[in-house]
Design a protein around this motif. Structure first.
Motif, PDB file in Angstrom:
ATOM      1  N   LEU A  24       0.827  -1.205   0.000  1.00  0.00           N
ATOM      2  CA  LEU A  24       0.000   0.000   0.000  1.00  0.00           C
ATOM      3  C   LEU A  24       0.862   1.255   0.000  1.00  0.00           C
ATOM      4  O   LEU A  24       0.603   2.209  -0.755  1.00  0.00           O
ATOM      5  CB  LEU A  24      -0.935  -0.011   1.207  1.00  0.00           C
ATOM      6  N   VAL A  25       1.904   1.272   0.831  1.00  0.00           N
ATOM      7  CA  VAL A  25       2.807   2.429   0.878  1.00  0.00           C
ATOM      8  C   VAL A  25       3.502   2.615  -0.466  1.00  0.00           C
ATOM      9  O   VAL A  25       3.633   3.739  -0.964  1.00  0.00           O
ATOM     10  CB  VAL A  25       3.837   2.253   2.013  1.00  0.00           C
ATOM     11  N   LEU A  29       3.292   5.883  -2.859  1.00  0.00           N
ATOM     12  CA  LEU A  29       4.520   6.584  -3.239  1.00  0.00           C
ATOM     13  C   LEU A  29       4.668   6.661  -4.756  1.00  0.00           C
ATOM     14  O   LEU A  29       5.089   7.693  -5.292  1.00  0.00           O
ATOM     15  CB  LEU A  29       5.734   5.869  -2.638  1.00  0.00           C
ATOM     16  N   LEU A  30       4.325   5.588  -5.439  1.00  0.00           N
ATOM     17  CA  LEU A  30       4.393   5.597  -6.902  1.00  0.00           C
ATOM     18  C   LEU A  30       3.476   6.670  -7.489  1.00  0.00           C
ATOM     19  O   LEU A  30       3.864   7.415  -8.405  1.00  0.00           O
ATOM     20  CB  LEU A  30       4.018   4.227  -7.459  1.00  0.00           C
ATOM     21  N   SER A  31       2.268   6.752  -6.974  1.00  0.00           N
ATOM     22  CA  SER A  31       1.335   7.757  -7.477  1.00  0.00           C
ATOM     23  C   SER A  31       1.827   9.171  -7.188  1.00  0.00           C
ATOM     24  O   SER A  31       1.682  10.074  -8.031  1.00  0.00           O
ATOM     25  CB  SER A  31      -0.050   7.536  -6.873  1.00  0.00           C
ATOM     26  N   LEU A  32       2.448   9.374  -6.019  1.00  0.00           N
ATOM     27  CA  LEU A  32       2.966  10.699  -5.681  1.00  0.00           C
ATOM     28  C   LEU A  32       4.146  11.079  -6.570  1.00  0.00           C
ATOM     29  O   LEU A  32       4.231  12.211  -7.065  1.00  0.00           O
ATOM     30  CB  LEU A  32       3.385  10.738  -4.208  1.00  0.00           C
ATOM     31  N   VAL A  33       5.057  10.135  -6.779  1.00  0.00           N
ATOM     32  CA  VAL A  33       6.245  10.413  -7.592  1.00  0.00           C
ATOM     33  C   VAL A  33       5.854  10.685  -9.042  1.00  0.00           C
ATOM     34  O   VAL A  33       6.353  11.634  -9.670  1.00  0.00           O
ATOM     35  CB  VAL A  33       7.234   9.228  -7.508  1.00  0.00           C
ATOM     36  N   LEU A  34       4.967   9.878  -9.597  1.00  0.00           N
ATOM     37  CA  LEU A  34       4.607  10.023 -11.009  1.00  0.00           C
ATOM     38  C   LEU A  34       3.771  11.264 -11.285  1.00  0.00           C
ATOM     39  O   LEU A  34       3.737  11.749 -12.421  1.00  0.00           O
ATOM     40  CB  LEU A  34       3.855   8.780 -11.484  1.00  0.00           C
ATOM     41  N   SER A  35       3.081  11.773 -10.266  1.00  0.00           N
ATOM     42  CA  SER A  35       2.240  12.957 -10.468  1.00  0.00           C
ATOM     43  C   SER A  35       2.902  14.251  -9.992  1.00  0.00           C
ATOM     44  O   SER A  35       2.313  15.320 -10.129  1.00  0.00           O
ATOM     45  CB  SER A  35       0.903  12.777  -9.730  1.00  0.00           C
ATOM     46  N   TYR A  36       4.115  14.167  -9.461  1.00  0.00           N
ATOM     47  CA  TYR A  36       4.790  15.355  -8.938  1.00  0.00           C
ATOM     48  C   TYR A  36       5.307  16.208 -10.091  1.00  0.00           C
ATOM     49  O   TYR A  36       5.750  15.695 -11.126  1.00  0.00           O
ATOM     50  CB  TYR A  36       5.941  14.943  -8.027  1.00  0.00           C
ATOM     51  N   PRO A  42      10.883  13.154  -6.231  1.00  0.00           N
ATOM     52  CA  PRO A  42      11.596  12.001  -6.805  1.00  0.00           C
ATOM     53  C   PRO A  42      13.017  11.837  -6.276  1.00  0.00           C
ATOM     54  O   PRO A  42      13.465  10.720  -6.013  1.00  0.00           O
ATOM     55  CB  PRO A  42      11.589  12.287  -8.310  1.00  0.00           C
ATOM     56  N   VAL A  43      13.738  12.968  -6.118  1.00  0.00           N
ATOM     57  CA  VAL A  43      15.104  12.894  -5.594  1.00  0.00           C
ATOM     58  C   VAL A  43      15.091  12.409  -4.151  1.00  0.00           C
ATOM     59  O   VAL A  43      15.913  11.568  -3.752  1.00  0.00           O
ATOM     60  CB  VAL A  43      15.797  14.268  -5.703  1.00  0.00           C
ATOM     61  N   LEU A  44      14.157  12.917  -3.349  1.00  0.00           N
ATOM     62  CA  LEU A  44      14.065  12.502  -1.952  1.00  0.00           C
ATOM     63  C   LEU A  44      13.748  11.018  -1.830  1.00  0.00           C
ATOM     64  O   LEU A  44      14.350  10.296  -1.024  1.00  0.00           O
ATOM     65  CB  LEU A  44      12.991  13.335  -1.241  1.00  0.00           C
ATOM     66  N   VAL A  45      12.808  10.546  -2.631  1.00  0.00           N
ATOM     67  CA  VAL A  45      12.441   9.125  -2.595  1.00  0.00           C
ATOM     68  C   VAL A  45      13.610   8.257  -3.042  1.00  0.00           C
ATOM     69  O   VAL A  45      13.893   7.207  -2.443  1.00  0.00           O
ATOM     70  CB  VAL A  45      11.204   8.883  -3.486  1.00  0.00           C
ATOM     71  N   THR A  46      14.326   8.688  -4.078  1.00  0.00           N
ATOM     72  CA  THR A  46      15.487   7.922  -4.555  1.00  0.00           C
ATOM     73  C   THR A  46      16.563   7.839  -3.485  1.00  0.00           C
ATOM     74  O   THR A  46      17.137   6.764  -3.240  1.00  0.00           O
ATOM     75  CB  THR A  46      16.059   8.566  -5.826  1.00  0.00           C
ATOM     76  N   LEU A  47      16.867   8.955  -2.834  1.00  0.00           N
ATOM     77  CA  LEU A  47      17.881   8.956  -1.784  1.00  0.00           C
ATOM     78  C   LEU A  47      17.450   8.101  -0.597  1.00  0.00           C
ATOM     79  O   LEU A  47      18.273   7.390   0.000  1.00  0.00           O
ATOM     80  CB  LEU A  47      18.161  10.392  -1.328  1.00  0.00           C
ATOM     81  N   LEU A  48      16.165   8.162  -0.256  1.00  0.00           N
ATOM     82  CA  LEU A  48      15.658   7.347   0.846  1.00  0.00           C
ATOM     83  C   LEU A  48      15.790   5.861   0.536  1.00  0.00           C
ATOM     84  O   LEU A  48      16.231   5.066   1.388  1.00  0.00           O
ATOM     85  CB  LEU A  48      14.206   7.711   1.136  1.00  0.00           C
ATOM     86  N   ILE A 117      11.153   8.530 -13.487  1.00  0.00           N
ATOM     87  CA  ILE A 117      11.487   7.138 -13.798  1.00  0.00           C
ATOM     88  C   ILE A 117      12.359   6.537 -12.697  1.00  0.00           C
ATOM     89  O   ILE A 117      12.079   5.449 -12.179  1.00  0.00           O
ATOM     90  CB  ILE A 117      12.205   7.053 -15.159  1.00  0.00           C
ATOM     91  N   ILE A 118      13.426   7.243 -12.324  1.00  0.00           N
ATOM     92  CA  ILE A 118      14.342   6.723 -11.310  1.00  0.00           C
ATOM     93  C   ILE A 118      13.653   6.618  -9.952  1.00  0.00           C
ATOM     94  O   ILE A 118      13.846   5.640  -9.214  1.00  0.00           O
ATOM     95  CB  ILE A 118      15.593   7.614 -11.212  1.00  0.00           C
ATOM     96  N   GLY A 119      12.831   7.623  -9.609  1.00  0.00           N
ATOM     97  CA  GLY A 119      12.116   7.568  -8.329  1.00  0.00           C
ATOM     98  C   GLY A 119      11.152   6.403  -8.264  1.00  0.00           C
ATOM     99  O   GLY A 119      11.087   5.686  -7.250  1.00  0.00           O
ATOM    100  N   ALA A 120      10.403   6.173  -9.355  1.00  0.00           N
ATOM    101  CA  ALA A 120       9.446   5.069  -9.365  1.00  0.00           C
ATOM    102  C   ALA A 120      10.153   3.720  -9.320  1.00  0.00           C
ATOM    103  O   ALA A 120       9.736   2.808  -8.597  1.00  0.00           O
ATOM    104  CB  ALA A 120       8.565   5.167 -10.617  1.00  0.00           C
ATOM    105  N   VAL A 121      11.239   3.579 -10.086  1.00  0.00           N
ATOM    106  CA  VAL A 121      11.989   2.322 -10.072  1.00  0.00           C
ATOM    107  C   VAL A 121      12.602   2.081  -8.694  1.00  0.00           C
ATOM    108  O   VAL A 121      12.671   0.929  -8.225  1.00  0.00           O
ATOM    109  CB  VAL A 121      13.082   2.349 -11.161  1.00  0.00           C
ATOM    110  N   SER A 122      13.036   3.132  -8.017  1.00  0.00           N
ATOM    111  CA  SER A 122      13.596   2.981  -6.677  1.00  0.00           C
ATOM    112  C   SER A 122      12.562   2.412  -5.710  1.00  0.00           C
ATOM    113  O   SER A 122      12.879   1.545  -4.883  1.00  0.00           O
ATOM    114  CB  SER A 122      14.100   4.338  -6.164  1.00  0.00           C
ATOM    115  N   VAL A 123      11.325   2.883  -5.816  1.00  0.00           N
ATOM    116  CA  VAL A 123      10.267   2.366  -4.947  1.00  0.00           C
ATOM    117  C   VAL A 123      10.013   0.889  -5.227  1.00  0.00           C
ATOM    118  O   VAL A 123       9.920   0.068  -4.293  1.00  0.00           O
ATOM    119  CB  VAL A 123       8.970   3.183  -5.137  1.00  0.00           C
ATOM    120  N   VAL A 124       9.905   0.526  -6.497  1.00  0.00           N
ATOM    121  CA  VAL A 124       9.642  -0.872  -6.859  1.00  0.00           C
ATOM    122  C   VAL A 124      10.803  -1.769  -6.433  1.00  0.00           C
ATOM    123  O   VAL A 124      10.600  -2.872  -5.901  1.00  0.00           O
ATOM    124  CB  VAL A 124       9.381  -0.988  -8.366  1.00  0.00           C
TER     125      VAL A 124
END
Length: 250
Positions: A24-25, A29-36, A42-48, A117-124
């Motif tokens: 669920l998380v 996160l994917l929806s937030l990154v792709l719609s930002y 995206p940079v914050l999610v990738t670094l996290l 792209i990088i942020g979404a792939v990082s989440v997956v």
């Protein structure tokens, strides 16, 4: 085989979290990154995700292989946007008599898409590193994902290892016989390898079908039983998503 195995999924904080909560998380996160509309989220999610991978001691080779293809796609998108989109000229040059113009607004648009792209792939990738496959499938089943889709995923995951071992055996045999000594022979050997794997995949599918029918397979795949949700996990996940939502709104 180490590249596809789960030997690095050791005991850590994320591995003890319910797979349904992680799914669920990850979806939110994917929806937030792709719609930002900017770079920050995206940079914050990738670094996290990178920090969490380091904490989980993910092997560098596995990490590089997982991100090599999406990073290549992101670079291609940035180059296409830089040279074929936009109006504000950044610089221009002549290549073999052809004038090539780079655009500032095209570069910014390409970087935005590449960041997503990088942020979404990082989440997956983070979800895959932190969740065993069986728990992941059980979580999808709990979310009422069609059973046929789950069965296909489970069979594909099972036989990707078998086909990978077959590919290694064929490749080593071809290599020992100088099958990749030059480009022409290499392409011919690769075609033979691909054809052999396709035939073996059909053979494995027929053998598996016969074996499962003989053992009384009726189309139902047993799944893990989930425990009750933990209030601490729900609270921490909700708080994390609220923080991400606030950043998304800024």
């Amino acid at each position: 085989m180490e590249l596809f195995s789960e030997y690095y999924k050791k005991d850590h904080v994320l591995s003890r979290i319910d797979a349904r909560v992680k799914l669920l998380v990850a979806l939110v996160l994917l929806s937030l990154v792709l719609s930002y509309k900017g770079f920050a989220l995206p940079v914050l999610v990738t670094l996290l995700c990178l920090f969490l991978c380091i904490r989980m001691r993910i092997p560098l080779r596995v990490f590089v292989m997982r991100f090599s293809e999406p990073l290549f796609i992101a670079v291609v998108v940035v180059l296409l946007k830089l040279f074929f989109s936009g109006e504000d000229a950044l610089f221009s040059t002549n290549i073999m008599g052809l004038k090539v113009v780079a655009h500032t607004d095209g570069l910014m648009e390409g970087l935005l898409i590449g960041g997503r792209i990088i942020g979404a792939v990082s989440v997956v990738a983070m979800l895959g590193f932190a969740t065993p496959f069986t728990e992941f499938m059980a979580g999808l089943s709990w979310f009422r994902v069609p059973k046929g889709f789950i069965e296909i995923l489970m069979f594909a995951y099972r036989y990707i290892f078998v086909l990978f071992e077959d590919a290694q055996v064929i490749y080593q045999s071809q290599k020992n016989r100088l099958g990749y000594s030059n480009v022409r022979r290499g392409l011919s050997s690769f075609g033979t390898l691909a054809g052999s794997l396709t035939i073996r995949a059909f053979d494995h599918s027929q053998s598996t079908t016969v074996a499962m029918v003989q053992r009384g397979y009726d189309g139902g795949m047993p799944m893990l039983r989930h425990k009750s949700f933990k209030s601490s996990e729900i609270f921490a996940s909700a708080l994390f998503l609220i923080v991400m939502g606030v950043i998304w709104r800024i």
